[in-house]
Design an enzyme around this catalytic site. Structure first.
Site, PDB file in Angstrom:
ATOM      1  NE  ARG A 118     -23.945  49.904  13.395  1.00  0.00           N
ATOM      2  CZ  ARG A 118     -24.048  48.615  13.677  1.00  0.00           C
ATOM      3  NH1 ARG A 118     -24.458  47.784  12.736  1.00  0.00           N
ATOM      4  NH2 ARG A 118     -23.745  48.153  14.873  1.00  0.00           N
ATOM      5  CG  HIS A 177     -19.625  48.766  13.748  1.00  0.00           C
ATOM      6  ND1 HIS A 177     -19.999  47.678  14.490  1.00  0.00           N
ATOM      7  CD2 HIS A 177     -20.082  48.516  12.483  1.00  0.00           C
ATOM      8  CE1 HIS A 177     -20.663  46.817  13.732  1.00  0.00           C
ATOM      9  NE2 HIS A 177     -20.709  47.312  12.508  1.00  0.00           N
ATOM     10  CG  HIS A 204     -22.641  55.224  14.162  1.00  0.00           C
ATOM     11  ND1 HIS A 204     -21.657  54.457  13.603  1.00  0.00           N
ATOM     12  CD2 HIS A 204     -23.614  54.366  14.577  1.00  0.00           C
ATOM     13  CE1 HIS A 204     -22.006  53.183  13.662  1.00  0.00           C
ATOM     14  NE2 HIS A 204     -23.188  53.086  14.238  1.00  0.00           N
ATOM     15  NE  ARG A 242     -29.564  70.568  16.038  1.00  0.00           N
ATOM     16  CZ  ARG A 242     -30.465  69.688  16.478  1.00  0.00           C
ATOM     17  NH1 ARG A 242     -30.558  68.500  15.886  1.00  0.00           N
ATOM     18  NH2 ARG A 242     -31.255  69.992  17.487  1.00  0.00           N
ATOM     19  CD  GLU A 288     -16.368  46.855  17.036  1.00  0.00           C
ATOM     20  OE1 GLU A 288     -15.915  46.443  18.116  1.00  0.00           O
ATOM     21  OE2 GLU A 288     -17.500  47.379  16.924  1.00  0.00           O
ATOM     22  N   GLY A 313     -17.892  52.377  24.367  1.00  0.00           N
ATOM     23  CA  GLY A 313     -18.287  53.632  23.755  1.00  0.00           C
ATOM     24  C   GLY A 313     -19.415  54.331  24.480  1.00  0.00           C
ATOM     25  CG  HIS A 314     -24.304  54.224  25.231  1.00  0.00           C
ATOM     26  ND1 HIS A 314     -24.998  55.086  24.410  1.00  0.00           N
ATOM     27  CD2 HIS A 314     -24.984  54.178  26.403  1.00  0.00           C
ATOM     28  CE1 HIS A 314     -26.053  55.547  25.059  1.00  0.00           C
ATOM     29  NE2 HIS A 314     -26.069  55.013  26.269  1.00  0.00           N
ATOM     30  CB  THR A 350     -26.565  48.282  18.483  1.00  0.00           C
ATOM     31  OG1 THR A 350     -25.258  48.225  19.059  1.00  0.00           O
ATOM     32  CG2 THR A 350     -27.535  47.489  19.340  1.00  0.00           C
ATOM     33  CG  HIS A 369     -23.050  45.584  23.029  1.00  0.00           C
ATOM     34  ND1 HIS A 369     -22.914  46.011  21.728  1.00  0.00           N
ATOM     35  CD2 HIS A 369     -24.320  45.847  23.370  1.00  0.00           C
ATOM     36  CE1 HIS A 369     -24.063  46.488  21.281  1.00  0.00           C
ATOM     37  NE2 HIS A 369     -24.936  46.414  22.268  1.00  0.00           N
ATOM     38  CG  ASP A 370     -25.197  47.610  26.524  1.00  0.00           C
ATOM     39  OD1 ASP A 370     -25.085  48.742  26.014  1.00  0.00           O
ATOM     40  OD2 ASP A 370     -26.116  46.823  26.242  1.00  0.00           O
TER      41      ASP A 370
END
Length: 251
Positions: A45, A43, A50, A18, A75, A220-221, A105, A197-198
């Site tokens: 990018r 990270h 993000h 938003r 990163e 993170g996620h 990703t 990761h995951d």
């Protein structure tokens, strides 16, 4: 003891949907650090979908002002933009990742043989500036000698396949074996080991129990998904408990 770094990309991604000031990446980072996380990971990018460069600067300012004993881990792919940013913010740890600019990703580690010359050059320059260097790596025992030859301090083992095996116990065990073997090989060559990761609370606990020398996990996620239920403080505490699972499992 395995320490936790909270990856802030999900917070930034949600804010960017938003383009409002909320959720505040800084406020959520503050909450994570206050709850006991050892540091924050970003990270940034090139498309800033993000975490933005401004977020990285703001999180550095937060750590310097309120949590001077904590760390900022940045990163990314070592292009000129990234290298300039990590030097500007004095990243405590720089994690070099072989991502394409448009990649959704991180999903693979470096080819340490093909990229050796470049990595040696970048690692040497960054270490001379005082950064600790970690290299994103597949959990492959055969590449750790080449990773060590770059001069890096650490590798970050890519745990995506392990996280993706969440519904298959046998596959999870195979991936744990790969991660444990790669971690031992890295240790044998003088490098410390991070992972990311995951990762979730249950599979982090299982990973730490299998790899007790694991230095750091970056999450993170799943952490931000859990925070919707448990809040940031409660969620960080759950992950810190998972990071201490080896002590429980070993009595």
């Amino acid at each position: 003891m395995t320490v936790l770094s909270v990856n802030m990309n999900v917070a930034a991604l949600l804010r960017n949907r938003r383009n409002h000031p909320w959720p505040s990446v800084v406020d959520l980072g503050r909450a994570a650090l206050a709850a006991g996380a050892v540091g924050l990971t970003v990270h940034p990018r090139p498309d800033e979908r993000h975490t933005r460069a401004s977020d990285v600067r703001d999180l550095r300012a937060l750590i310097d002002a309120e949590f001077p004993n904590r760390e900022l881990n940045v990163e990314g792919y070592p292009d000129a933009r990234f290298l300039s940013l990590v030097r500007e913010v004095r990243a405590d740890q720089v994690t070099l990742v072989p991502d394409a600019a448009d990649q959704a990703t991180s999903d693979h580690g470096w080819d340490f043989h093909a990229d050796r010359a470049r990595l040696e050059r970048e690692v040497s320059a960054l270490k001379a500036d005082g950064h600790r260097i970690s290299l994103f790596a597949d959990p492959d025992t055969t590449v750790m000698a080449a990773a060590a030859d770059t001069g890096a301090d650490r590798v970050e083992l890519y745990t995506g396949p392990y996280g993706g095996a969440h519904s298959d116990v046998e596959a999870q065990e195979r991936e744990l074996d790969r991660l444990a073997g790669a971690a031992k090989a890295a240790d044998d060559h003088g490098m410390r080991v991070n992972a990311g990761h995951d990762l979730t609370v249950p599979n982090t606990a299982a990973l730490v129990a299998r790899v007790p020398a694991l230095a750091e996990v970056s999450i993170g996620h799943a952490l931000f998904c859990d925070a919707l239920t448990y809040g940031m403080e409660g969620t960080v505490q759950r992950y810190l408990t998972a990071c201490r699972s080896v002590a429980r499992d070993m009595g």
